[in-house]
Enzyme design. Structure first.
Site, PDB file in Angstrom:
ATOM      1  N   LEU A 109       0.836  -1.197   0.000  1.00  0.00           N
ATOM      2  CA  LEU A 109       0.000   0.000   0.000  1.00  0.00           C
ATOM      3  C   LEU A 109       0.871   1.247   0.000  1.00  0.00           C
ATOM      4  CD1 LEU A 109      -2.867  -0.877   2.478  1.00  0.00           C
ATOM      5  CD2 LEU A 109      -2.477  -1.612   0.127  1.00  0.00           C
ATOM      6  N   GLY A 154       1.078  -5.177   1.306  1.00  0.00           N
ATOM      7  CA  GLY A 154      -0.004  -5.242   0.314  1.00  0.00           C
ATOM      8  C   GLY A 154       0.425  -5.914  -0.989  1.00  0.00           C
ATOM      9  N   ASN A 178       4.689  -7.558   6.474  1.00  0.00           N
ATOM     10  CA  ASN A 178       5.593  -6.948   7.461  1.00  0.00           C
ATOM     11  C   ASN A 178       4.956  -5.794   8.232  1.00  0.00           C
ATOM     12  OD1 ASN A 178       5.515  -5.455   5.040  1.00  0.00           O
ATOM     13  ND2 ASN A 178       7.396  -4.389   5.561  1.00  0.00           N
ATOM     14  N   GLU A 179       3.613  -5.747   8.245  1.00  0.00           N
ATOM     15  CA  GLU A 179       2.910  -4.589   8.820  1.00  0.00           C
ATOM     16  C   GLU A 179       3.389  -4.212  10.215  1.00  0.00           C
ATOM     17  OE1 GLU A 179       1.557  -6.720   6.850  1.00  0.00           O
ATOM     18  OE2 GLU A 179       0.242  -5.660   5.474  1.00  0.00           O
TER      19      GLU A 179
HETATM   20  N1  CO8 Z   1       4.516   3.654  -0.182  1.00  0.00           N
HETATM   21  C1  CO8 Z   1       4.957   4.865  -0.601  1.00  0.00           C
HETATM   22  N2  CO8 Z   1       6.240   5.103  -0.975  1.00  0.00           N
HETATM   23  C2  CO8 Z   1       7.102   4.064  -0.934  1.00  0.00           C
HETATM   24  C3  CO8 Z   1       6.718   2.785  -0.505  1.00  0.00           C
HETATM   25  C4  CO8 Z   1       5.349   2.583  -0.123  1.00  0.00           C
HETATM   26  N3  CO8 Z   1       4.875   1.387   0.289  1.00  0.00           N
HETATM   27  N4  CO8 Z   1       7.784   1.981  -0.562  1.00  0.00           N
HETATM   28  C5  CO8 Z   1       8.809   2.726  -1.010  1.00  0.00           C
HETATM   29  N5  CO8 Z   1       8.406   3.984  -1.234  1.00  0.00           N
HETATM   30  C6  CO8 Z   1       9.191   5.097  -1.761  1.00  0.00           C
HETATM   31  C7  CO8 Z   1      10.469   5.351  -0.935  1.00  0.00           C
HETATM   32  O1  CO8 Z   1      10.200   6.177   0.172  1.00  0.00           O
HETATM   33  C8  CO8 Z   1      11.347   6.045  -1.965  1.00  0.00           C
HETATM   34  O2  CO8 Z   1      10.897   7.388  -2.094  1.00  0.00           O
HETATM   35  P1  CO8 Z   1      11.930   8.574  -2.495  1.00  0.00           P
HETATM   36  O3  CO8 Z   1      12.464   8.173  -3.848  1.00  0.00           O
HETATM   37  O4  CO8 Z   1      11.067   9.786  -2.530  1.00  0.00           O
HETATM   38  O5  CO8 Z   1      12.982   8.595  -1.426  1.00  0.00           O
HETATM   39  C9  CO8 Z   1      10.997   5.316  -3.267  1.00  0.00           C
HETATM   40  O6  CO8 Z   1       9.705   4.716  -3.054  1.00  0.00           O
HETATM   41  C10 CO8 Z   1      11.976   4.211  -3.636  1.00  0.00           C
HETATM   42  O7  CO8 Z   1      12.124   3.350  -2.524  1.00  0.00           O
HETATM   43  P2  CO8 Z   1      13.498   2.581  -2.199  1.00  0.00           P
HETATM   44  O8  CO8 Z   1      14.657   3.458  -2.477  1.00  0.00           O
HETATM   45  O9  CO8 Z   1      13.377   1.987  -0.854  1.00  0.00           O
HETATM   46  O10 CO8 Z   1      13.447   1.438  -3.355  1.00  0.00           O
HETATM   47  P3  CO8 Z   1      14.250   0.074  -3.364  1.00  0.00           P
HETATM   48  O11 CO8 Z   1      14.151  -0.430  -4.772  1.00  0.00           O
HETATM   49  O12 CO8 Z   1      15.605   0.205  -2.760  1.00  0.00           O
HETATM   50  O13 CO8 Z   1      13.420  -0.918  -2.397  1.00  0.00           O
HETATM   51  C11 CO8 Z   1      11.359  -1.820  -1.544  1.00  0.00           C
HETATM   52  C12 CO8 Z   1      12.125  -1.302  -2.778  1.00  0.00           C
HETATM   53  C13 CO8 Z   1      12.013  -3.122  -1.071  1.00  0.00           C
HETATM   54  C14 CO8 Z   1       9.929  -2.101  -1.968  1.00  0.00           C
HETATM   55  C15 CO8 Z   1      11.442  -0.765  -0.423  1.00  0.00           C
HETATM   56  O14 CO8 Z   1      11.071   0.494  -0.974  1.00  0.00           O
HETATM   57  C16 CO8 Z   1      10.542  -1.028   0.744  1.00  0.00           C
HETATM   58  O15 CO8 Z   1      10.831  -1.901   1.554  1.00  0.00           O
HETATM   59  N6  CO8 Z   1       9.434  -0.265   0.866  1.00  0.00           N
HETATM   60  C17 CO8 Z   1       8.551  -0.331   1.982  1.00  0.00           C
HETATM   61  C18 CO8 Z   1       7.566  -1.414   1.762  1.00  0.00           C
HETATM   62  C19 CO8 Z   1       6.597  -1.522   2.902  1.00  0.00           C
HETATM   63  O16 CO8 Z   1       6.961  -1.658   4.042  1.00  0.00           O
HETATM   64  N7  CO8 Z   1       5.310  -1.465   2.573  1.00  0.00           N
HETATM   65  C20 CO8 Z   1       4.285  -1.568   3.543  1.00  0.00           C
HETATM   66  C21 CO8 Z   1       3.114  -0.731   3.143  1.00  0.00           C
HETATM   67  S1  CO8 Z   1       1.753  -0.988   4.251  1.00  0.00           S
HETATM   68  C22 CO8 Z   1       0.759  -2.177   3.529  1.00  0.00           C
HETATM   69  O17 CO8 Z   1       0.944  -2.532   2.400  1.00  0.00           O
HETATM   70  C23 CO8 Z   1      -0.365  -2.810   4.298  1.00  0.00           C
HETATM   71  C24 CO8 Z   1      -0.958  -1.909   5.266  1.00  0.00           C
HETATM   72  C25 CO8 Z   1      -2.161  -2.500   5.963  1.00  0.00           C
HETATM   73  C26 CO8 Z   1      -2.765  -1.416   6.830  1.00  0.00           C
HETATM   74  C27 CO8 Z   1      -3.493  -1.954   7.977  1.00  0.00           C
HETATM   75  C28 CO8 Z   1      -3.813  -0.838   8.979  1.00  0.00           C
HETATM   76  C29 CO8 Z   1      -4.945  -1.186   9.892  1.00  0.00           C
END
Ligand code: CO8
Length: 303
Positions: A109, A154, A178-179
């Site tokens: 997400l 997500g 990994n939430e």
């Molecule tokens: N949302 C928004 N922006 C993101 C996300 C995301 N999920 N993931 C990465 N970005 C952004 C980064 O901040 C970065 O932004 P900027 O260029 O402005 O600095 C850009 O994307 C590139 O990211 P990386 O440099 O980290 O890219 P890599 O290729 O090195 O790594 C990954 C890619 C492995 C995907 C890494 O970005 C990562 O681990 N991202 C986080 C993923 C994550 O933890 N997602 C969880 C989202 S929450 C969800 O899906 C479920 C929520 C359920 C809610 C329930 C509540 C009740």
């Protein structure tokens, strides 16, 4: 209704797609009369492109929303429109979902949709997440995730809704829910989808610790079904698809429904309450602080 309004507002495809998006996908409707007649048809919107081969009945959906295919409201809207269009085309029997980006299947997400937003926009966003899950998990098509990069949270959920998961065997890629590492809690239907795939104990450990698995670990617990080298990914997905499509469709679909309906019904019957839960949880100060810290960590890691 809000999602339908969003479909209308952000629809970048034809008026036909907008009309199709307003009907449910759970029962298939024959729309082939109005669909393209050529052997291979391509549809491209800004975040998704679909390549449909009518000779095999298989569509490949490419997610192409840089930098990380995060599931924003716009992304989810386009995704659902494309999915619904395929669902309603009787000639489309199988769907392979993959990423056009290097290294990332989907980052899950879009955190920016949950950080610093009004309760109204959080609610609209959450309905779109629900819709994506409902449509994919109940699809009559055979669905295969061709996972060619990391797939946290997500992104993992999206893969879990498919019938089969084939992942590139690269130890740099990870997948999992990994939430808890973000200080948030996977909702019951994320949990149920994972438990239906890898069992209660694996899910309990995975969710409590917010585990991200490398491909070998993911295969070991059954989170993915097969590992392949990068250059064999699509061929393997296509071969697997052919095997699944060889099963009589009605028998396969009824079986899928039998396995998944209780989980789907659980969310359908509590959909509005689930939206309210999400909104009240995500807008809490403590949760917003956790999200901010996590976003800062992502930026720092990059620097
Ligand atoms: N949302 C928004 N922006 C993101 C996300 C995301 N999920 N993931 C990465 N970005 C952004 C980064 O901040 C970065 O932004 P900027 O260029 O402005 O600095 C850009 O994307 C590139 O990211 P990386 O440099 O980290 O890219 P890599 O290729 O090195 O790594 C990954 C890619 C492995 C995907 C890494 O970005 C990562 O681990 N991202 C986080 C993923 C994550 O933890 N997602 C969880 C989202 S929450 C969800 O899906 C479920 C929520 C359920 C809610 C329930 C509540 C009740």
């Amino acid at each position: 209704m809000a999602l339908r309004a969003a479909f209308r507002n952000t629809c970048t495809l034809s008026g036909l797609l907008c009309q199709l998006s307003s009907s449910r996908s759970h029962g298939r409707v024959c729309a082939s009369a109005v669909l393209a007649t050529q052997q291979r048809s391509n549809s491209t919107s800004s975040k998704i492109s679909v390549d449909f081969d009518q000779s095999t009945g298989v569509a490949v959906m490419h997610m192409k929303s840089p930098p990380v295919n995060s599931l924003s409201l716009d992304f989810l809207t386009e995704f659902c429109i494309n999915l619904e269009k395929l669902e309603m085309d009787k000639s489309c029997r199988g769907l392979i979902i993959t990423s056009s980006l290097p290294k990332v299947f989907s980052a899950g997400l879009d955190i920016m949709e949950m950080y610093g937003k009004t309760p109204e926009s959080c609610g609209e966003f959450w309905k779109a997440v629900q819709e994506m899950w409902l449509k994919l998990y109940s699809s009559n098509m055979v669905t295969i995730a061709a996972i060619n990069g990391s797939s946290p949270a997500g992104g993992c959920l999206m893969a879990l809704t498919c019938d089969y998961r084939v992942m590139v065997d690269n130890p740099r890629y990870s997948i999992g829910l990994n939430e808890t590492q973000l200080g948030i809690v996977a909702p019951f239907w994320f949990k149920d989808t994972m438990a239906n795939t890898v069992g209660h104990r694996n899910t309990e450990m995975a969710l409590a610790l917010g585990l991200l698995y490398n491909p070998t670990e993911a295969l070991k617990i059954g989170l993915v079904d097969q590992l392949v080298p990068e250059d064999k990914l699509m061929a393997t997905a296509e071969q697997t698809m052919a095997k699944w499509l060889a099963i009589p469709a009605h028998a396969r679909q009824i079986t899928k429904s039998m396995m998944r309906k209780p989980t789907i019904d659980k969310l359908t019957s509590k959909r509005e309450a689930d939206v309210q839960n999400f909104v009240s949880f995500i807008t809490k100060d403590a949760i917003q602080n956790s999200l901010r810290t996590y976003l800062e960590m992502l930026k720092k890691r990059k620097a």
